[in-house]
Design an enzyme around this catalytic site. Structure first.
Site, PDB file in Angstrom:
ATOM      1  N   GLU A 105       0.850  -1.197   0.000  1.00  0.00           N
ATOM      2  CA  GLU A 105       0.000   0.000   0.000  1.00  0.00           C
ATOM      3  C   GLU A 105       0.884   1.246   0.000  1.00  0.00           C
ATOM      4  O   GLU A 105       2.015   1.220   0.491  1.00  0.00           O
ATOM      5  CB  GLU A 105      -0.910  -0.069   1.242  1.00  0.00           C
ATOM      6  N   ASP A 106       0.364   2.336  -0.549  1.00  0.00           N
ATOM      7  CA  ASP A 106       1.143   3.577  -0.556  1.00  0.00           C
ATOM      8  C   ASP A 106       1.113   4.266   0.810  1.00  0.00           C
ATOM      9  O   ASP A 106       2.153   4.515   1.407  1.00  0.00           O
ATOM     10  CB  ASP A 106       0.684   4.531  -1.682  1.00  0.00           C
ATOM     11  N   ASP A 109      -3.750   5.888   6.185  1.00  0.00           N
ATOM     12  CA  ASP A 109      -4.217   7.180   6.687  1.00  0.00           C
ATOM     13  C   ASP A 109      -5.254   6.902   7.784  1.00  0.00           C
ATOM     14  O   ASP A 109      -4.882   6.618   8.911  1.00  0.00           O
ATOM     15  CB  ASP A 109      -4.773   7.941   5.477  1.00  0.00           C
ATOM     16  N   PHE A 158      -0.562  16.556   3.309  1.00  0.00           N
ATOM     17  CA  PHE A 158      -0.985  15.943   2.053  1.00  0.00           C
ATOM     18  C   PHE A 158       0.243  15.774   1.161  1.00  0.00           C
ATOM     19  O   PHE A 158       0.896  16.749   0.801  1.00  0.00           O
ATOM     20  CB  PHE A 158      -2.049  16.783   1.348  1.00  0.00           C
ATOM     21  N   ARG A 171       2.314  11.896  -9.896  1.00  0.00           N
ATOM     22  CA  ARG A 171       2.699  10.513  -9.586  1.00  0.00           C
ATOM     23  C   ARG A 171       4.125  10.239 -10.059  1.00  0.00           C
ATOM     24  O   ARG A 171       4.790   9.338  -9.554  1.00  0.00           O
ATOM     25  CB  ARG A 171       1.778   9.512 -10.294  1.00  0.00           C
TER      26      ARG A 171
HETATM   27  P1  5GP Z   1      -7.284   5.288   4.358  1.00  0.00           P
HETATM   28  O1  5GP Z   1      -6.178   4.727   5.204  1.00  0.00           O
HETATM   29  O2  5GP Z   1      -7.794   6.599   4.904  1.00  0.00           O
HETATM   30  O3  5GP Z   1      -8.401   4.321   4.088  1.00  0.00           O
HETATM   31  O4  5GP Z   1      -6.814   5.616   2.924  1.00  0.00           O
HETATM   32  C1  5GP Z   1      -5.548   5.605   2.507  1.00  0.00           C
HETATM   33  C2  5GP Z   1      -5.557   6.151   1.093  1.00  0.00           C
HETATM   34  O5  5GP Z   1      -5.908   7.541   1.097  1.00  0.00           O
HETATM   35  C3  5GP Z   1      -4.171   6.084   0.515  1.00  0.00           C
HETATM   36  O6  5GP Z   1      -3.946   4.839  -0.080  1.00  0.00           O
HETATM   37  C4  5GP Z   1      -4.215   7.222  -0.473  1.00  0.00           C
HETATM   38  O7  5GP Z   1      -4.792   6.794  -1.672  1.00  0.00           O
HETATM   39  C5  5GP Z   1      -5.122   8.247   0.183  1.00  0.00           C
HETATM   40  N1  5GP Z   1      -4.298   9.234   0.911  1.00  0.00           N
HETATM   41  C6  5GP Z   1      -4.100   9.330   2.236  1.00  0.00           C
HETATM   42  N2  5GP Z   1      -3.249  10.332   2.532  1.00  0.00           N
HETATM   43  C7  5GP Z   1      -2.892  10.870   1.347  1.00  0.00           C
HETATM   44  C8  5GP Z   1      -2.000  11.940   0.984  1.00  0.00           C
HETATM   45  O8  5GP Z   1      -1.346  12.606   1.798  1.00  0.00           O
HETATM   46  N3  5GP Z   1      -1.874  12.187  -0.349  1.00  0.00           N
HETATM   47  C9  5GP Z   1      -2.565  11.485  -1.293  1.00  0.00           C
HETATM   48  N4  5GP Z   1      -2.393  11.822  -2.556  1.00  0.00           N
HETATM   49  N5  5GP Z   1      -3.404  10.472  -0.988  1.00  0.00           N
HETATM   50  C10 5GP Z   1      -3.562  10.174   0.318  1.00  0.00           C
HETATM   51 MG    MG Z   2      -3.748   3.673  -1.587  1.00  0.00          MG
HETATM   52 MG    MG Z   3      -5.445   9.042  -4.845  1.00  0.00          MG
END
Ligand code: 5GP
Ligand code: MG
Ligand code: MG
Length: 183
Positions: A105-106, A109, A158, A171
């Site tokens: 995962e990237d 959050d 962000f 990206r």
């Molecule tokens: P969560 O943990 O809230 O379900 O979601 C995580 C996803 O929210 C990440 O995989 C990403 O796609 C998006 N996300 C969370 N923080 C950021 C951020 O700082 N920048 C961007 N571009 N996407 C984010």
């Molecule tokens: Mg993601």
């Molecule tokens: Mg996105």
């Protein structure tokens, strides 16, 4: 003539250099190799689209037999409620029953996405399921979940770059940067 949607002006301040990311991935790869030592063929699952650069660099560091697959999910809240749902937009091609699986995962959050994906994939009865996230924002967590390995913990900013977008831009930046609005 149609105009592109107006976007506020912003600059990107570097937060994590490409060199630091590469060094961290090398170290993480050694830990993953230890965890999956002896696995016949590890299924590495990238969550689209944000993890595509990370998974590409990570698998090239792994001295293990791997298979690569992708899962695309979309998370959305329903406004007032804190309950979040996650929909599958593109499912795996690979059956993972009895297999060793690493989810890539990237960013973690709120944690809704990762916890949902773990539940979904566990319901398919893998032999072993582990998770790795390049970035973690622990201060934003709403669901008690964490990746087994994390590249970097970051504050509530962000971020973009290294596969991660702002409105489908940035990206292709080689580093991670934070977005700063200038107007
Ligand atoms: P969560 O943990 O809230 O379900 O979601 C995580 C996803 O929210 C990440 O995989 C990403 O796609 C998006 N996300 C969370 N923080 C950021 C951020 O700082 N920048 C961007 N571009 N996407 C984010
Ligand atoms: Mg993601
Ligand atoms: Mg996105």
């Amino acid at each position: 003539m149609s105009q592109p949607a107006a976007q506020p002006a912003y600059v990107i301040d570097q937060m994590i250099s490409a060199k630091s990311i590469a060094a961290r991935i090398e170290a993480l790869a050694r830990l993953i190799e230890t965890e999956f030592h002896g696995t016949e063929k590890l299924v590495v699952v990238g969550l689209l689209r944000g993890s595509f650069v990370f998974i590409a660099d990570l698998v090239r560091e792994l001295r293990l037999p791997v298979e690569v697959d992708f899962l695309e999910v979309s998370s959305y809240g329903d406004g007032m409620e804190s309950s979040r749902e996650v929909r599958i937009l593109k499912d795996l091609r690979t059956g993972i029953e009895g297999r060793d699986v690493l989810v890539v995962e990237d960013i973690v959050d709120t944690g809704y996405t990762l916890s949902h994906v773990i539940r979904l994939l566990n319901s398919r009865n893998p032999h072993k399921l582990r998770t790795i996230a390049l970035l973690d924002k622990p201060s934003r967590r709403e669901v008690d979940v964490r990746a087994d390995w994390t590249g970097f913990e970051i504050p509530d900013e962000f971020v973009v770059g290294y596969g991660i977008d702002y409105a489908q831009r940035d990206r292709n930046l080689p580093h991670i940067g934070k977005v700063r609005f200038t107007e």
